[in-house]
Design a protein around this motif. Structure first.
Motif, PDB file in Angstrom:
ATOM      1  N   ALA A 218       0.812  -1.216   0.000  1.00 58.49           N
ATOM      2  CA  ALA A 218       0.000   0.000   0.000  1.00 58.49           C
ATOM      3  C   ALA A 218       0.853   1.277   0.000  1.00 58.49           C
ATOM      4  O   ALA A 218       0.350   2.363  -0.254  1.00 58.49           O
ATOM      5  N   MET A 219       2.145   1.142   0.291  1.00 56.84           N
ATOM      6  CA  MET A 219       3.022   2.303   0.370  1.00 56.84           C
ATOM      7  C   MET A 219       3.548   2.673  -1.021  1.00 56.84           C
ATOM      8  O   MET A 219       4.138   1.839  -1.696  1.00 56.84           O
ATOM      9  N   PRO A 220       3.346   3.905  -1.459  1.00 58.23           N
ATOM     10  CA  PRO A 220       3.920   4.316  -2.744  1.00 58.23           C
ATOM     11  C   PRO A 220       5.447   4.199  -2.716  1.00 58.23           C
ATOM     12  O   PRO A 220       6.086   4.484  -1.699  1.00 58.23           O
ATOM     13  N   GLY A 221       6.021   3.766  -3.832  1.00 57.32           N
ATOM     14  CA  GLY A 221       7.470   3.634  -3.914  1.00 57.32           C
ATOM     15  C   GLY A 221       8.190   4.919  -3.560  1.00 57.32           C
ATOM     16  O   GLY A 221       9.251   4.909  -2.922  1.00 57.32           O
ATOM     17  N   ALA A 222       7.608   6.058  -3.948  1.00 55.33           N
ATOM     18  CA  ALA A 222       8.234   7.348  -3.637  1.00 55.33           C
ATOM     19  C   ALA A 222       8.334   7.557  -2.125  1.00 55.33           C
ATOM     20  O   ALA A 222       9.334   8.101  -1.635  1.00 55.33           O
ATOM     21  N   ASP A 223       7.326   7.120  -1.372  1.00 55.60           N
ATOM     22  CA  ASP A 223       7.381   7.254   0.088  1.00 55.60           C
ATOM     23  C   ASP A 223       8.469   6.367   0.676  1.00 55.60           C
ATOM     24  O   ASP A 223       9.136   6.741   1.634  1.00 55.60           O
ATOM     25  N   TRP A 224       8.640   5.173   0.112  1.00 56.81           N
ATOM     26  CA  TRP A 224       9.674   4.250   0.593  1.00 56.81           C
ATOM     27  C   TRP A 224      11.056   4.867   0.432  1.00 56.81           C
ATOM     28  O   TRP A 224      11.882   4.819   1.332  1.00 56.81           O
ATOM     29  N   PHE A 225      11.314   5.469  -0.731  1.00 60.02           N
ATOM     30  CA  PHE A 225      12.652   5.975  -1.036  1.00 60.02           C
ATOM     31  C   PHE A 225      12.887   7.431  -0.639  1.00 60.02           C
ATOM     32  O   PHE A 225      14.017   7.804  -0.367  1.00 60.02           O
ATOM     33  N   HIS A 226      11.852   8.258  -0.600  1.00 50.25           N
ATOM     34  CA  HIS A 226      12.071   9.692  -0.426  1.00 50.25           C
ATOM     35  C   HIS A 226      11.453  10.295   0.836  1.00 50.25           C
ATOM     36  O   HIS A 226      11.829  11.385   1.224  1.00 50.25           O
ATOM     37  N   ALA A 227      10.501   9.648   1.441  1.00 54.44           N
ATOM     38  CA  ALA A 227       9.814  10.244   2.595  1.00 54.44           C
ATOM     39  C   ALA A 227      10.138   9.526   3.897  1.00 54.44           C
ATOM     40  O   ALA A 227       9.382   9.597   4.855  1.00 54.44           O
ATOM     41  N   GLY A 228      11.249   8.823   3.929  1.00 57.73           N
ATOM     42  CA  GLY A 228      11.653   8.131   5.152  1.00 57.73           C
ATOM     43  C   GLY A 228      10.894   6.846   5.419  1.00 57.73           C
ATOM     44  O   GLY A 228      11.015   6.277   6.503  1.00 57.73           O
ATOM     45  N   GLY A 229      10.124   6.370   4.442  1.00 53.67           N
ATOM     46  CA  GLY A 229       9.336   5.155   4.640  1.00 53.67           C
ATOM     47  C   GLY A 229      10.186   3.938   4.924  1.00 53.67           C
ATOM     48  O   GLY A 229       9.864   3.134   5.796  1.00 53.67           O
ATOM     49  N   ARG A 230      11.288   3.801   4.186  1.00 48.99           N
ATOM     50  CA  ARG A 230      12.157   2.639   4.383  1.00 48.99           C
ATOM     51  C   ARG A 230      12.735   2.629   5.793  1.00 48.99           C
ATOM     52  O   ARG A 230      12.656   1.617   6.494  1.00 48.99           O
ATOM     53  N   ASP A 231      13.315   3.737   6.214  1.00 45.50           N
ATOM     54  CA  ASP A 231      13.930   3.787   7.544  1.00 45.50           C
ATOM     55  C   ASP A 231      12.906   3.560   8.646  1.00 45.50           C
ATOM     56  O   ASP A 231      13.173   2.832   9.607  1.00 45.50           O
ATOM     57  N   SER A 232      11.734   4.165   8.509  1.00 42.24           N
ATOM     58  CA  SER A 232      10.683   3.992   9.518  1.00 42.24           C
ATOM     59  C   SER A 232      10.217   2.549   9.590  1.00 42.24           C
ATOM     60  O   SER A 232      10.070   1.981  10.675  1.00 42.24           O
ATOM     61  N   PHE A 233       9.974   1.940   8.424  1.00 41.02           N
ATOM     62  CA  PHE A 233       9.496   0.559   8.383  1.00 41.02           C
ATOM     63  C   PHE A 233      10.530  -0.384   8.996  1.00 41.02           C
ATOM     64  O   PHE A 233      10.201  -1.230   9.825  1.00 41.02           O
ATOM     65  N   LEU A 234      11.787  -0.247   8.580  1.00 39.93           N
ATOM     66  CA  LEU A 234      12.826  -1.152   9.073  1.00 39.93           C
ATOM     67  C   LEU A 234      13.098  -0.950  10.551  1.00 39.93           C
ATOM     68  O   LEU A 234      13.405  -1.906  11.267  1.00 39.93           O
ATOM     69  N   ALA A 235      12.973   0.277  11.052  1.00 34.62           N
ATOM     70  CA  ALA A 235      13.147   0.514  12.489  1.00 34.62           C
ATOM     71  C   ALA A 235      12.011  -0.124  13.285  1.00 34.62           C
ATOM     72  O   ALA A 235      12.236  -0.681  14.361  1.00 34.62           O
ATOM     73  N   ALA A 236      10.799  -0.068  12.739  1.00 35.59           N
ATOM     74  CA  ALA A 236       9.646  -0.638  13.431  1.00 35.59           C
ATOM     75  C   ALA A 236       9.581  -2.160  13.307  1.00 35.59           C
ATOM     76  O   ALA A 236       8.964  -2.827  14.135  1.00 35.59           O
ATOM     77  N   HIS A 237      10.237  -2.716  12.263  1.00 37.62           N
ATOM     78  CA  HIS A 237      10.167  -4.156  12.002  1.00 37.62           C
ATOM     79  C   HIS A 237      11.572  -4.699  11.728  1.00 37.62           C
ATOM     80  O   HIS A 237      11.916  -5.033  10.604  1.00 37.62           O
TER      81      HIS A 237
END
Length: 167
Positions: A70-89
């Motif tokens: 459900a997460m747009p690729g742009a959010d994963w790469f540019h809006a801190g989505g990757r770091d937030s997700f990996l920190a939470a999981h």
């Protein structure tokens, strides 16, 4: 009494099969993906000839896979989505690459990094994220439209008969 026993058995089977009849987006595989390796190729003219970032994430929780999808690729790469997700999981398995246009990189050995569900995210095009539904030796092709998974073989989550038989 025989008739009631048969009715109960049929009702039980219907209840079990109704619980297993889910749409493909809600499929919860019983076994890990069996990805052996990944090779990535980026088209020469893609992304205005700039490098592209690619992430492959494997998780053991289907809910997390749906969150990633459900997460747009742009959010994963540019809006801190990757770091937030990996920190939470922290148990999520994450591989990432940056690839230059006109090149092929890999194969990368991924045999020791398995999850029950996989999601591929690309920092280009509109086809991101996508569900990984293939096992074996994957080839990831990338162009301006996004990533596509080639090679490998279709993952087979066991159907109801396989679940009942323990396969």
């Amino acid at each position: 009494m025989k008739r009631n026993g048969r009715t109960l058995a049929i009702a039980g089977l219907l209840a079990v099969s109704a619980g297993c009849a889910t749409d493909p987006g809600r499929l919860e595989p019983e076994r890990p993906l069996r990805i052996e390796s990944a090779t990535l190729s980026l088209a020469p003219e893609a992304n205005a000839r700039r490098p592209v970032r690619v992430s492959l994430v494997r998780v053991d929780d289907e809910r997390l896979a749906r969150d990633l999808l459900a997460m747009p690729g742009a959010d994963w790469f540019h809006a801190g989505g990757r770091d937030s997700f990996l920190a939470a999981h922290p148990a999520a398995m994450h591989d990432w690459w940056e690839i230059v246009p006109g090149t092929t990189i890999g194969p990368f050995d991924l045999r020791s990094r398995r999850g029950r569900a996989g999601v591929l995210l690309c920092d280009v095009g509109a086809r991101s994220p996508i569900r990984v539904e293939r096992d074996g030796e994957l080839r990831i092709g990338i162009d301006d439209t996004g990533c596509r998974i080639e090679g490998g073989s279709p993952s087979e989550a066991p159907g109801i008969l396989g679940r009942l038989l323990g396969r």
